[in-house]
Design an enzyme around this catalytic site. Structure first.
Site, PDB file in Angstrom:
ATOM      1  N   ASP A  10       0.817  -1.219   0.000  1.00 14.14           N
ATOM      2  CA  ASP A  10       0.000   0.000   0.000  1.00 14.14           C
ATOM      3  C   ASP A  10       0.843   1.257   0.000  1.00 14.14           C
ATOM      4  OD1 ASP A  10      -2.424  -1.191   0.084  1.00 14.14           O
ATOM      5  OD2 ASP A  10      -2.784  -0.856   2.223  1.00 14.14           O
ATOM      6  N   LYS A  68      -2.995   4.487  -3.496  1.00 18.39           N
ATOM      7  CA  LYS A  68      -2.896   5.820  -4.098  1.00 18.39           C
ATOM      8  C   LYS A  68      -1.555   6.438  -3.740  1.00 18.39           C
ATOM      9  CE  LYS A  68      -7.518   6.855  -2.953  1.00 18.39           C
ATOM     10  NZ  LYS A  68      -8.351   7.626  -2.094  1.00 18.39           N
ATOM     11  N   MET A  81      -8.094   9.146   9.335  1.00 16.16           N
ATOM     12  CA  MET A  81      -8.707   9.665   8.106  1.00 16.16           C
ATOM     13  C   MET A  81      -9.646  10.843   8.402  1.00 16.16           C
ATOM     14  SD  MET A  81      -9.416   6.038   6.175  1.00 16.16           S
ATOM     15  CE  MET A  81      -9.885   5.100   7.621  1.00 16.16           C
TER      16      MET A  81
HETATM   17  N1  SAH Z   1      -4.201   0.265   9.075  1.00 18.60           N
HETATM   18  C1  SAH Z   1      -3.696   1.590   9.368  1.00 18.60           C
HETATM   19  C2  SAH Z   1      -4.732   2.659   9.128  1.00 18.60           C
HETATM   20  C3  SAH Z   1      -5.162   2.769   7.677  1.00 18.60           C
HETATM   21  S1  SAH Z   1      -6.311   4.057   7.405  1.00 18.60           S
HETATM   22  C4  SAH Z   1      -3.180   1.623  10.797  1.00 18.60           C
HETATM   23  O1  SAH Z   1      -3.450   0.697  11.582  1.00 18.60           O
HETATM   24  O2  SAH Z   1      -2.476   2.569  11.163  1.00 18.60           O
HETATM   25  C5  SAH Z   1      -5.264   5.370   6.910  1.00 18.60           C
HETATM   26  C6  SAH Z   1      -5.184   6.408   7.998  1.00 18.60           C
HETATM   27  O3  SAH Z   1      -4.289   5.965   9.004  1.00 18.60           O
HETATM   28  C7  SAH Z   1      -4.632   7.737   7.557  1.00 18.60           C
HETATM   29  O4  SAH Z   1      -5.622   8.535   6.960  1.00 18.60           O
HETATM   30  C8  SAH Z   1      -4.181   8.314   8.882  1.00 18.60           C
HETATM   31  O5  SAH Z   1      -5.280   8.774   9.625  1.00 18.60           O
HETATM   32  C9  SAH Z   1      -3.655   7.074   9.575  1.00 18.60           C
HETATM   33  N2  SAH Z   1      -2.205   6.907   9.402  1.00 18.60           N
HETATM   34  C10 SAH Z   1      -1.572   5.857   8.865  1.00 18.60           C
HETATM   35  N3  SAH Z   1      -0.224   6.018   8.921  1.00 18.60           N
HETATM   36  C11 SAH Z   1      -0.016   7.209   9.515  1.00 18.60           C
HETATM   37  C12 SAH Z   1       1.146   7.933   9.890  1.00 18.60           C
HETATM   38  N4  SAH Z   1       2.382   7.490   9.647  1.00 18.60           N
HETATM   39  N5  SAH Z   1       0.980   9.121  10.497  1.00 18.60           N
HETATM   40  C13 SAH Z   1      -0.232   9.593  10.777  1.00 18.60           C
HETATM   41  N6  SAH Z   1      -1.369   8.957  10.445  1.00 18.60           N
HETATM   42  C14 SAH Z   1      -1.266   7.772   9.832  1.00 18.60           C
END
Ligand code: SAH
Length: 285
Positions: free
Chosen positions: A51, A73, A188
Site C-alpha cells: 500500500d 494511491k 482519516m
Molecule cells: N491500518 C492503518 C490505518 C489505515 S487508514 C493503521 O493501523 O495505522 C489510513 C489512515 O491511518 C490515515 O488517513 C491516517 O489517519 C492514519 N495513518 C496511517 N499512517 C499514519 C502515519 N504514519 N501518520 C499519521 N497517520 C497515519
C-alpha cells in the site's frame, strides 16, 4: 531489489507455503517498528503487494527477485479498487506464489484487511495474519501522547473520519462517543475535520479541549500540531497539516508536555513536568 542482509534472531520462524497469502502490518512508517514476522515474510515472499503507506525503506528489505506490486494511491496514480486488489491476491495465490500483502499500520485497523482476508478465504485461499503497530497508538506514542493514562481516561475510542463513500461518517453518534470516551483517536479525519469539530462541540465537549494532529507519524517528516477543539480547523489549515494524520482529542494530549521524547533527543527540557496538575503520577500517590 538489493539482497536482504537482515538476519532474524535464531528461532523457529514460519515458512510461507506456496499458495498462501500473508496479510501483514508494516507499522506506521519507521522501519524499526516492523515485527519480526513481517521481516521473515519480506525475505521469503515471491510477490509483495503493498500500500501507499508502506515505506521504500521497508520494501528494500524484500528478498532478491521478489516482485513488488503497488496497490494504493500515491503520487497521483489512480487507486486500485478494493475488489480488484483482493482478486489479484487470489490469482497470485492460485499461481502457487508465496504472497505477502503488506499494509500500513495494522491490517485489521481501518485498513480493509478484514475484507481482503474474507475474500481470500471465500476463494479457498489460506491466510496468515500478522498484526502491526497501528498509527493511532504507535504514531501518537512517537508524539509523546499515551492513548490511555489513569488520570485521564478509562476508555479510548478509535474513529474513522469518513465512510466507504468518502463522506463524513453518518452513523457516528457524537453524543454517545463524547460521553463514553475521554480520548478519541481519529483516523482519516483531515478532510472532515470541521464535521468532527462540530459533532463534538454540539455534544458538549469544551472549546479548550486539547487536540493534537500528528502527520507522517514515526517518519523523519513527522509533524505535530497542538491545538484545541475550538481552534483545530483553523490551525490545521494555518500549519498546512496534510494527511496521513491522526487527530487525538482529549486531555492525554497534554502529556506531550512532559513526554515529548523526540524533544529530549534534541536536548530540550520538558515543558511541564506535571501537565495534568496531579502532582505525582497515580502510581506514586
Ligand atoms: N491500518 C492503518 C490505518 C489505515 S487508514 C493503521 O493501523 O495505522 C489510513 C489512515 O491511518 C490515515 O488517513 C491516517 O489517519 C492514519 N495513518 C496511517 N499512517 C499514519 C502515519 N504514519 N501518520 C499519521 N497517520 C497515519
Amino acid at each position: 531489489m538489493t539482497e536482504s542482509t537482515l538476519t532474524l534472531p535464531t528461532g523457529d520462524w514460519p515458512e510461507i507455503l506456496p499458495g498462501w497469502v500473508w496479510l501483514c502490518g508494516a507499522g506506521p512508517g519507521d522501519p524499526g517498528l516492523l515485527t519480526l514476522h513481517a521481516i521473515n515474510a519480506l525475505r521469503q515472499a515471491d510477490v509483495i503487494v503493498y500500500d501507499a503507506l508502506v515505506s521504500e525503506h521497508i520494501l528494500s528489505w524484500a528478498g532478491e527477485g521478489a516482485e513488488l506490486i503497488y496497490a494504493g494511491k500515491r503520487g497521483g496514480k489512480p487507486s486500485a479498487k478494493q475488489a480488484d486488489i483482493s482478486l489479484q491476491l487470489v490469482d497470485l495465490s492460485k499461481e502457487g506464489k508465496r504472497v505477502l500483502r503488506l499494509k500500513g499500520g495494522d491490517p485489521f485497523v481501518f485498513g480493509r484487511g478484514g475484507e481482503e482476508a474474507q475474500t481470500l478465504v471465500q476463494h479457498g485461499v489460506p491466510v496468515r495474519i500478522v498484526p502491526g503497530i497501528s498509527a493511532g497508538i504507535g504514531g501518537l506514542a512517537y508524539a509523546g501522547i499515551p492513548v490511555t493514562h489513569r488520570d485521564v481516561n478509562q476508555a479510548v475510542t478509535f474513529v474513522t473520519g469518513h465512510d466507504q463513500t468518502g463522506a463524513p461518517t453518518k452513523s457516528l453518534d457524537w453524543d454517545a462517543l463524547s460521553r463514553a470516551s475521554g480520548v478519541l483517536v481519529i483516523y482519516m479525519g483531515m478532510k472532515h475535520a470541521p464535521h468532527i469539530q462540530k459533532g463534538l462541540l454540539d455534544a458538549g465537549r469544551p472549546l479548550d479541549e486539547p487536540v493534537a494532529v500528528v502527520s507522517q507519524a514515526t517518519t523523519p517528516d513527522q509533524k505535530v500540531l497542538e491545538t484545541t477543539l475550538g481552534d483545530m480547523v483553523e490551525d490545521i489549515a494555518e500549519a498546512a497539516m496534510e494527511p496521513p494524520a491522526i487527530i487525538c482529542i482529549g486531555r492525554s494530549v497534554l502529556m506531550r508536555q512532559v513526554l515529548d521524547w523526540q524533544a529530549m533527543l534534541r536536548g530540550e527540557e520538558p515543558r511541564n513536568l506535571d501537565p495534568l496538575g496531579r502532582g505525582k503520577p497515580a502510581e506514586e500517590r
